[in-house]
Design a protein around this motif. Structure first.
Motif, PDB file in Angstrom:
ATOM      1  N   GLY A  52       0.840  -1.200   0.000  1.00 57.69           N
ATOM      2  CA  GLY A  52       0.000   0.000   0.000  1.00 57.69           C
ATOM      3  C   GLY A  52       0.871   1.244   0.000  1.00 57.69           C
ATOM      4  N   GLU A  53       0.261   2.375   0.359  1.00 53.27           N
ATOM      5  CA  GLU A  53       0.975   3.651   0.266  1.00 53.27           C
ATOM      6  C   GLU A  53       1.688   3.988   1.575  1.00 53.27           C
ATOM      7  N   ALA A  54       0.884   4.339   2.544  1.00 57.90           N
ATOM      8  CA  ALA A  54       1.444   4.818   3.814  1.00 57.90           C
ATOM      9  C   ALA A  54       0.377   4.674   4.885  1.00 57.90           C
ATOM     10  N   PRO A  55       0.801   4.591   6.137  1.00 62.09           N
ATOM     11  CA  PRO A  55      -0.202   4.499   7.208  1.00 62.09           C
ATOM     12  C   PRO A  55      -1.044   5.766   7.291  1.00 62.09           C
ATOM     13  N   GLY A  56      -2.289   5.604   7.691  1.00 61.26           N
ATOM     14  CA  GLY A  56      -3.144   6.738   8.038  1.00 61.26           C
ATOM     15  C   GLY A  56      -3.220   6.844   9.553  1.00 61.26           C
ATOM     16  N   GLU A 113      -3.778   3.417  11.380  1.00 54.76           N
ATOM     17  CA  GLU A 113      -2.592   2.549  11.291  1.00 54.76           C
ATOM     18  C   GLU A 113      -1.474   3.071  12.196  1.00 54.76           C
ATOM     19  N   PRO A 124      -0.542  -2.045   9.244  1.00 57.98           N
ATOM     20  CA  PRO A 124      -1.075  -1.479   8.006  1.00 57.98           C
ATOM     21  C   PRO A 124      -2.533  -1.868   7.770  1.00 57.98           C
ATOM     22  N   PHE A 125      -3.252  -1.003   7.092  1.00 51.71           N
ATOM     23  CA  PHE A 125      -4.615  -1.281   6.625  1.00 51.71           C
ATOM     24  C   PHE A 125      -5.544  -1.786   7.731  1.00 51.71           C
ATOM     25  N   HIS A 133      -6.596   1.529  -5.209  1.00 54.27           N
ATOM     26  CA  HIS A 133      -6.445   1.504  -3.761  1.00 54.27           C
ATOM     27  C   HIS A 133      -7.837   1.390  -3.118  1.00 54.27           C
ATOM     28  N   ASN A 181       3.610  -1.304   3.397  1.00 60.17           N
ATOM     29  CA  ASN A 181       3.402  -0.028   2.708  1.00 60.17           C
ATOM     30  C   ASN A 181       4.720   0.484   2.150  1.00 60.17           C
TER      31      ASN A 181
HETATM   32  N1  URA Z   1      -3.697   3.117   3.149  1.00 67.78           N
HETATM   33  C1  URA Z   1      -2.532   2.532   2.828  1.00 67.78           C
HETATM   34  O1  URA Z   1      -2.054   2.625   1.705  1.00 67.78           O
HETATM   35  N2  URA Z   1      -1.913   1.836   3.780  1.00 67.78           N
HETATM   36  C2  URA Z   1      -2.395   1.685   4.995  1.00 67.78           C
HETATM   37  O2  URA Z   1      -1.758   1.027   5.802  1.00 67.78           O
HETATM   38  C3  URA Z   1      -3.615   2.307   5.296  1.00 67.78           C
HETATM   39  C4  URA Z   1      -4.267   3.021   4.365  1.00 67.78           C
END
Ligand code: URA
Length: 260
Positions: A112-116, A119, A125-126, A231, A158
């Motif tokens: 994925g991209e990055a934690p929100g 997370e 993650p996610f 995504h 991520n």
């Molecule tokens: N979106 C992401 O790409 N990664 C995460 O861990 C949470 C949301």
């Protein structure tokens, strides 16, 4: 392997397919999409420009990350190397290092991209709304992060392990300096296939953005088959795109069958 579904599982899968927009019969006879041949490659969109590199005696964060990542022999060492990396400012604004979740023996690695915010709080993650949708999507093809069996499990990470402030898009230099860790992560986990969720992971792994064109077409990165997908956060905003997501999930399942 075929298995008889109980009423509640079958009902949940049917609801999920209806949520995806699969509400009409397209043909008179059923077609087994798992058996369909994998689609041919579409033309590749233009590559993304690189971030400027340091000059003179400035510390090069990409080099530092490359050396630290190379020295990590397993996942715990990689996590420790990332935790010790001080050259990315995102680290200072984040609560947690979000490293991974799922089964490291899985055939499929999801990037994925990055934690929100969720997370960052939980260190996994996610786990927010997008993550819950991701779990539903995986369950629809009989896979998930909690499965013990490598055939049904996934491993999730991520591009960035730290939450960007206000969930802003990562900058090119941030992606570049964290990429050596991601590449080492892929090497250590050694999945058979990789799923790239959204533009940022496509930029990191393929050097290209443009998820609408990239999605659904198998590419290659680090010598592995790679599938770009929308995504899940985008699917929450654009539910009509769940049709494409469903097609991509079937393509993932077909690729796993093809690889045996
Ligand atoms: N979106 C992401 O790409 N990664 C995460 O861990 C949470 C949301």
């Amino acid at each position: 392997m075929e298995s008889a579904l109980d009423y509640h599982t079958a009902r949940a899968l049917l609801d999920w397919q209806m949520e995806l927009g699969a509400t009409e019969a397209m043909l008179d006879a059923p077609v087994d999409r798992y058996e369909a041949p994998v689609k041919a490659e579409k033309p590749k969109p233009a590559p993304v420009a690189e971030a400027p590199r340091p000059r003179g005696n400035e510390v090069d964060p990409v080099l530092v990350a490359t050396e630290a990542a190379r020295a990590a022999g397993d996942l715990e060492a990689l996590r420790a190397a990332m935790a010790a990396f001080e050259l990315c400012d995102l680290k200072r604004g984040a609560r947690s290092l979000v490293f991974s979740d799922g089964n490291p023996a899985a055939r499929v690695m999801i990037i994925g991209e990055a934690p929100g915010r969720d997370e960052d709080r939980e260190g996994k993650p996610f786990v927010g709304r997008a993550g819950q949708l991701l779990d539903k999507m995986l369950a629809a093809i009989d896979m998930g992060r909690a499965h013990d069996l490598s055939a049904q499990s996934v491993y999730i990470t991520n591009v960035l392990p730290w939450r960007p402030p206000q969930n802003r898009d990562p900058e090119a230099i941030e992606i570049q300096m964290l990429l050596p860790f991601l590449k080492r992560h892929v090497e250590i986990v050694a999945p058979e296939v990789i799923v790239l969720m959204g533009n940022i992971s496509c930029q990191a792994m393929l050097g290209r953005r443009g998820i609408t064109r990239l999605r659904g077409t198998w590419a290659e990165a680090l010598g592995k088959p790679v599938l770009p997908m929308f995504h899940p956060a985008y699917l929450l905003r654009q539910p009509s795109a769940k049709r494409e997501a469903w097609a991509d999930l079937l393509s993932l399942k077909a690729k796993l069958r093809e690889l045996g």
